[in-house]
Design a protein around this motif. Structure first.
Motif, mmCIF file in Angstrom:
data_model
loop_
_atom_site.group_PDB
_atom_site.id
_atom_site.type_symbol
_atom_site.label_atom_id
_atom_site.label_comp_id
_atom_site.label_asym_id
_atom_site.label_seq_id
_atom_site.Cartn_x
_atom_site.Cartn_y
_atom_site.Cartn_z
ATOM 1 N N THR A 4 -2.392 1.318 -3.691
ATOM 2 C CA THR A 4 -1.145 0.564 -3.691
ATOM 3 C C THR A 4 -0.002 1.374 -4.284
ATOM 4 O OG1 THR A 4 -1.467 -0.409 -5.884
ATOM 5 C CG2 THR A 4 -2.483 -1.551 -4.008
ATOM 6 N N ALA A 58 -6.440 -3.564 -5.048
ATOM 7 C CA ALA A 58 -6.537 -4.025 -3.666
ATOM 8 C C ALA A 58 -7.934 -3.838 -3.096
ATOM 9 C CB ALA A 58 -5.523 -3.305 -2.800
ATOM 10 N N VAL A 91 -7.493 -0.147 -0.520
ATOM 11 C CA VAL A 91 -6.302 0.676 -0.265
ATOM 12 C C VAL A 91 -5.706 1.117 -1.598
ATOM 13 C CG1 VAL A 91 -5.695 -0.443 1.918
ATOM 14 C CG2 VAL A 91 -4.754 -1.327 -0.217
ATOM 15 N N HIS A 145 0.842 -1.198 0.000
ATOM 16 C CA HIS A 145 0.000 0.000 0.000
ATOM 17 C C HIS A 145 0.879 1.250 0.000
ATOM 18 C CE1 HIS A 145 0.891 0.485 4.251
ATOM 19 N NE2 HIS A 145 0.453 -0.747 4.488
#
Length: 568
Positions: free
Chosen positions: A394, A389, A392, A141
């Protein structure tokens, strides 16, 4: 001759020792700082360098600090390369270098090349620098990307200061988070939803499909059809390896590679945890209570003692930390530096207690750097979710948007201890308010000057006279160039690589002012002769200065793993 800051500091120290020999209170050479601290005066009118050492030592030597400063200034004024030394305020000494001595720095930098700015402040120090260390349960992340940029930059500046740095990634392949990841992969492979506390996002489906495809390619049964325990183990072993390969590939594409990938599971499988506990038990720091094994960390300032082995016989998370710290020290590292996220602030006390329990000095043998959050903004609005994701943003999302150079530089140019907002629209702009563009463009401008000079027949080797660099923009540039080694040393010793970025931006700004500066007669500080004017040593000397800026900008960008482009 060029007088470096180190040479000037040595001259100040020698002069000071001479002055103190006649002081009412005898001080030894051990009482005199080595090196003597020098700094840039706030106003260039006050000289090139200043020191407050007379204020530091005057009273101890029984001498009024201003009187001591006057005696020191008198001796410094006669030193080679020094034009003048004057007393200011209650006991400061301002030093101005001779023009030739200051200007000769340009030639020194060009001849020194990419080693300019390297030093020995951390020579002989073996450092284990652990950063990123994200769980192999999903893509990196944006917080992990910040640690990758800052950690790699810190490794570079520490190495530039003489340290022997090992970059290490702690591969968390043991514990409950890995169990949940394996269960999530199995669920996706069976067309089911992951557990409520499991992992979601498109990448889970991708990894699950790759595990199944890998088994088919090897002629093995579909692991999702196996009994639950066997299936979970298959997805654990294969899925974690695939996810970690992706993480390593992403980091490599980001310009970050590690010397060591340390597997957490090896600490438990090798008996390292038991050996570490035996050592602490022998030292009297371990006790039994309520069916569990405890480490008496309160002895060393922790807010409570810590369970190391739970009453059910399973090792607590700190058990691995204990064994891992000891392992690093036993591998011969003088400094263990951990870079952790903001949610790990509570770990500091317990880990420092572990350090002390082994007889080491907290904050010396073990250093913990706590980083803060990164917020992304686009079109004036927060960017909340990534493409892959699910919940989140990344590292790949950031790189895809702004590129590796802008991502690395923007993440490392601010103190890791502060929350930063990255404006994605700004980072793709070819404009001076984009910091990475500003510095890279300044370097490209120096390269263009080189090309123009070559076409006009201006060659450095045909002549150089540092005394010709007398205009204020040239003095400012030379002052900044002289400061680069000190900035790198500070960045390394204080563990603050962002200092180099801010320096690079200041140097880029000073170069721009020099480039555009108009003299009283409306002419410029030409490197390339105007019209049919002949090439002179003034042009050649300014080319040396241009190339010195070019070299230092490249060296500064190199501390961040960022390219120094020839053209933009």
């Amino acid at each position: 001759m060029h007088v470096t800051p180190d040479q000037l500091a040595a001259a100040v120290r020698i002069a000071l020792i001479d002055v103190l020999a006649a002081a009412p209170v005898a001080l030894t050479t051990d009482d005199v700082p080595d090196p003597v601290h020098l700094e840039r005066p706030r106003s260039r009118d006050h000289g090139d360098w200043a020191t407050n050492v007379a204020l530091q030592l005057g009273k101890r030597a029984g001498v009024n600090p201003r009187e001591l400063a006057a005696q020191l200034a008198q001796r410094l004024g006669a030193a080679d390369g020094v034009a003048s030394a004057e007393v200011a305020g209650p006991g400061f000494v301002n030093v101005r270098l001779e023009a030739a001595a200051a200007g000769d720095l340009a030639r020194t930098i060009v001849e020194t090349g990419d080693t300019y700015g390297r030093g020995q402040a951390l020579a002989g120090l073996r450092v284990n620098l652990e950063f990123v260390s994200a769980n192999p349960t999903g893509p990196l992340h944006i917080g992990g990307a910040r640690w990758a940029a800052v950690g790699d930059s810190l490794a570079r500046v520490m190495a530039a200061a003489g340290a022997d740095v090992t970059r290490e990634y702690y591969f968390n392949d043991h514990g409950a988070q890995i169990d949940r990841f394996a269960q999530s992969l199995l669920a996706r492979a069976r067309g089911e939803e992951p557990p409520e506390d499991g992992y979601h996002g498109v990448y889970v489906v991708e990894i699950a499909d790759r595990v199944v495809a890998g088994a088919a390619a090897a002629g093995d049964a579909d692991p999702s059809t196996l009994a639950d325990d066997e299936a979970v183990e298959a997805f654990r072993s294969q899925g974690v390896a695939l996810m970690f390969d992706e993480i390593k590939a992403s980091l490599h594409d980001f310009g970050v590679d590690f010397d060591v990938y340390f597997h957490e599971d090896s600490l438990h499988a090798s008996g390292a945890v038991e050996r570490a506990m035996a050592r602490l038990r022998e030292a009297g720091h371990v006790y039994e209570a309520d069916g569990a094994t405890w480490l008496r960390t309160t002895t060393f300032g922790d807010d409570k003692d810590r369970v190391v082995v739970k009453s059910d016989g399973d090792a607590a998370y700190i058990a691995g930390d204990i064994a891992y710290y000891l392992d690093k020290r036993e591998r011969g590292f003088d400094r263990v530096v951990l870079m952790l996220g903001a949610d790990h602030h509570g770990y500091i006390g317990r880990l420092m207690a572990v350090c002390a329990a082994f007889g080491d000095t907290p904050h010396t043998h073990l250093e913990i750097l706590i980083g803060q959050m990164v917020n992304l903004v686009k079109d004036g609005e927060p960017v909340r979710m990534g493409k892959r994701a699910g919940n989140v943003v990344t590292m790949e999302d950031l790189v895809e948007t702004v590129g590796v150079d802008a991502a690395r530089y923007s993440l490392a140019r601010s103190s890791y201890g502060s929350t930063i907002d990255l404006d994605l629209d700004l980072l793709v702009k070819a404009a001076n308010d984009n910091p990475v563009y500003y510095v890279q463009y300044a370097h490209a401008r120096t390269a263009a000057m080189d090309r123009n000079a070559a076409e006009a027949g201006v060659r450095r080797d045909d002549g150089f006279d540092g005394a010709l660099l007398v205009h204020e923009p040239e003095r400012v540039l030379l002052g900044l160039l002289a400061d680069f080694p000190r900035v790198v040393e500070q960045a390394a010793t204080l563990r603050e690589p962002h200092r180099v970025a801010r320096y690079a931006e200041a140097l880029a700004g000073a170069y721009s002012k020099w480039y555009d500066f108009e003299l009283a007669d409306r002419s410029r500080l030409w490197v390339v002769p105007k019209g049919d004017d002949p090439v002179t040593d003034v042009h050649r000397t300014r080319l040396w200065l241009n190339d010195a800026v070019r070299q230092v900008l490249a060296n500064a960008l190199g501390r961040f793993g960022v390219d120094a482009p020839e053209r933009m």
